[in-house]
Every structure is written in C-alpha cells, then in structure tokens.
Write an enzyme that holds these catalytic residues in place. Structure first.
Site, mmCIF file in Angstrom:
data_model
loop_
_atom_site.group_PDB
_atom_site.id
_atom_site.type_symbol
_atom_site.label_atom_id
_atom_site.label_comp_id
_atom_site.label_asym_id
_atom_site.label_seq_id
_atom_site.Cartn_x
_atom_site.Cartn_y
_atom_site.Cartn_z
ATOM 1 C CE LYS A 35 -16.082 24.583 -10.750
ATOM 2 N NZ LYS A 35 -16.572 24.612 -12.161
ATOM 3 N N GLY A 37 -13.804 31.179 -10.128
ATOM 4 C CA GLY A 37 -14.180 32.234 -11.053
ATOM 5 C C GLY A 37 -13.207 32.421 -12.196
ATOM 6 C CD1 TRP A 40 -18.072 35.911 -15.011
ATOM 7 C CD2 TRP A 40 -18.362 35.364 -12.865
ATOM 8 N NE1 TRP A 40 -19.139 36.636 -14.539
ATOM 9 C CE2 TRP A 40 -19.335 36.318 -13.223
ATOM 10 C CE3 TRP A 40 -18.340 34.869 -11.566
ATOM 11 C CZ2 TRP A 40 -20.283 36.795 -12.315
ATOM 12 C CZ3 TRP A 40 -19.290 35.340 -10.667
ATOM 13 C CH2 TRP A 40 -20.246 36.292 -11.038
ATOM 14 C CG HIS A 92 -5.904 26.666 -11.985
ATOM 15 N ND1 HIS A 92 -6.859 27.634 -11.771
ATOM 16 C CD2 HIS A 92 -6.511 25.704 -12.738
ATOM 17 C CE1 HIS A 92 -7.991 27.278 -12.355
ATOM 18 N NE2 HIS A 92 -7.797 26.119 -12.951
ATOM 19 N NE ARG A 111 -17.408 30.099 -5.390
ATOM 20 C CZ ARG A 111 -17.975 29.101 -6.061
ATOM 21 N NH1 ARG A 111 -17.228 28.319 -6.846
ATOM 22 N NH2 ARG A 111 -19.273 28.877 -5.962
ATOM 23 N N PRO A 113 -13.346 29.986 0.500
ATOM 24 C CG PRO A 113 -11.286 29.958 1.594
ATOM 25 C CD PRO A 113 -12.530 30.776 1.443
ATOM 26 C CG ASP A 115 -19.274 29.573 -0.976
ATOM 27 O OD1 ASP A 115 -19.932 28.801 -0.258
ATOM 28 O OD2 ASP A 115 -19.367 30.813 -0.907
ATOM 29 C CB ALA A 117 -14.188 23.083 -0.675
ATOM 30 C CB SER A 119 -17.621 24.804 -7.008
ATOM 31 O OG SER A 119 -18.723 25.655 -6.776
#
Length: 295
Positions: A35, A37, A40, A92, A111, A113, A115, A117, A119
């Site tokens: 989560k 990106g 993306w 990952h 990202r 962390p 944000d 967590a 998601s």
C-alpha cells in the site's frame, strides 16, 4: 541487492524465488512496502515501456509479482522469459533480499508510514483470506474474521507494536527497515527512490524524471493521463493485482488515500510517540524526506 541476499518469508511470499532468476540488461525491479504505490509504479513503468495507454494484457501479467506464492515459480519465470518488451517486476522484498545486478534498475517507492498503515488496515477487510490460504497451500484454514477495530485504534496499535522487522515487514519497524536500506543505496546509479507524495503533487514531472533515470522516452500527455488515480480506478478490472481472485472488490483496491490522513487521526501525544519511535529506526535525513508534508 547484496552478495548474499537476506531471505524474507511470510505466509504468501518467499524472496528465495529471486535466487537464480535470470536477469536481462535493463530489467526494472519495483520494490515497495504494501500500500505504498506499488500498482501505481507498475502502471507508470508499463506506460513508459509500452508507450500506450491501452495495455495489451492485465497489469499483473505484464508485471508479475515474482515472490508471491499464489502462482508457481516456474509459471512466473516462464511468463517473464516469454516477454520481449523491457521487463518491470513487482516485489515487496527490500533491496537487501534481491540479488544485485548493475545492469538492472531498482525503483523503491516510499509513502508516509502512517498513511500506508491506514490503507493497509482498509485493505485487510478486502482480502478473501480463505481463498488466499487455499492458493498458498496452507493446511490450517484461517480463523473467521471477527469484528474489525476502528482504524484509529488499529493505527495506535501499529505504532506501538515492536515485532522483528525482518519477519513482519509491514510493521513500523519493517517499513523503516525497507526504506533505511534503500536510502543507504540511493547514491547508486541504478537505484531510484520515488516519494508517493511527489507522484500525487506532480505526476507528469515525476514520470519524466523516472523516464530519464531509466533511459526511456519522456511520456506524452496521454500516458500521464492514463496513470492518474481516477483513470486507474476506472480500469480496476485490468489493473488490480488480483489474477487469483483474492480481492473481494477490485474497485475497493484503489481506495482514495489522502496524504496526511494517518497523522490527522492521531492526538498530539500519539503523534509525538510515533515520531519518537521512527527517530530510533531511521536517520534524520531519511525522515525529513519521508515526512516532508508535515514540515
């Protein structure tokens, strides 16, 4: 990316699948935490490599998740061997668990962390855990999902938890382990760090920057438009990483996660506790880069 890569294993991943993988010059390895990106960046690479907003196949086929145990290793290797375009591969696994090759580019997306967590918490409700257990061959079925705790409470527990970072990579210590290792390698010409917030703020500029680093042509407006969140969500059937049917709702995978949402859920005391924890887990220059939205 070391002479003797660290092995990372979980219920559905095993980084040992990278050992012996036959790299090609120009391969792109996309290394992220969950989560942060990942999809993306896979889409951005697909657009930069293939030069069309109409992808010829689902994204997960074009950019396989090499160390995911849901799909047999030989099938993933065979699909990558058959590809004639420049390859871009998802993992990952931190860079210290992936074989290093100077001919290969390694892209790490970071990202905030908190944000991530948030998601991750919402993503947990969208996973069909029984299906995932079936695909990975676990003999003991997962326990039924109980009542989910509120996201605010889950976030506090995530901040305070202190597991072995190499065993729980999506924990706060695990996230910082992944990013700290990538940060230490950022001077290498084939290691590229990208911040999720920069993609949100200036997608076109970030795609041009990445294209230059990867020795690819810069994107036109049509390719940038195809990489926007709204366009990707509208095509969730072909872009969500769900070839095996482990998501309950593919559209929900592309949840609209705002930068700063995690910090906004915390009171001042808990926010200070978070910053104290990460200060012990990562160097100040990495934290300044990672937390720039709070500045």
């Amino acid at each position: 990316m070391s002479d003797a890569p660290i092995r990372y294993r979980s219920a559905d991943e095993d980084s040992a699948r990278w050992l012996g993988f036959p790299f090609r010059p120009g391969d792109i390895v996309i290394s992220t935490r969950s989560k942060s990106g990942t999809t993306w960046m896979q889409m951005i690479c697909a657009l930069l490599v293939l030069r069309t907003p109409e992808l010829p196949a689902p994204l997960i086929e074009l950019s396989p998740w090499l160390d995911w145990l849901v799909e047999p290793q030989e099938r993933v290797y065979a699909r990558l061997a058959a590809q004639r375009h420049r390859r871009f591969i998802k993992t990952h696994t931190p860079l210290d668990g992936v074989p290093g090759d100077p001919r290969v580019h390694y892209v790490v997306v970071a990202r905030h962390p908190l944000d991530m967590a948030v998601s991750l918490h919402h993503q947990g409700a969208n996973l069909d855990r029984a299906r995932l257990a079936e695909l990975t061959g676990r003999s003991v079925p997962p326990a039924p999902d109980g009542p989910r705790q509120p996201v605010e409470r889950a976030l506090v527990r995530w901040i305070d938890a202190d597991p072995d970072p190499s065993a729980e990579l999506d924990s706060l210590p695990g996230v910082m382990w992944h990013l700290r290792d990538a940060w230490a390698r950022r001077h290498l010409p084939n290691v590229h760090l990208v911040h999720y917030d920069d993609l949100q703020a200036d997608l076109s500029g970030q795609m041009r920057r990445l294209a230059e680093r990867l020795d690819l042509e810069p994107p036109g407006p049509d390719l940038v438009a195809a990489a926007t969140f709204a366009r990707m969500r509208a095509r969730a059937d072909r872009l969500a990483p769900d070839s095996a049917g482990v998501l309950k709702d593919r559209n929900a995978f592309f949840r609209s996660g705002r930068s700063g949402q995690g910090s906004a859920l915390l009171d001042d005391e808990t926010r200070a506790r978070y910053h104290s924890r990460v200060a012990a887990l990562a160097p100040p220059d990495l934290l300044a880069w990672l937390h720039r939205a709070e500045a």
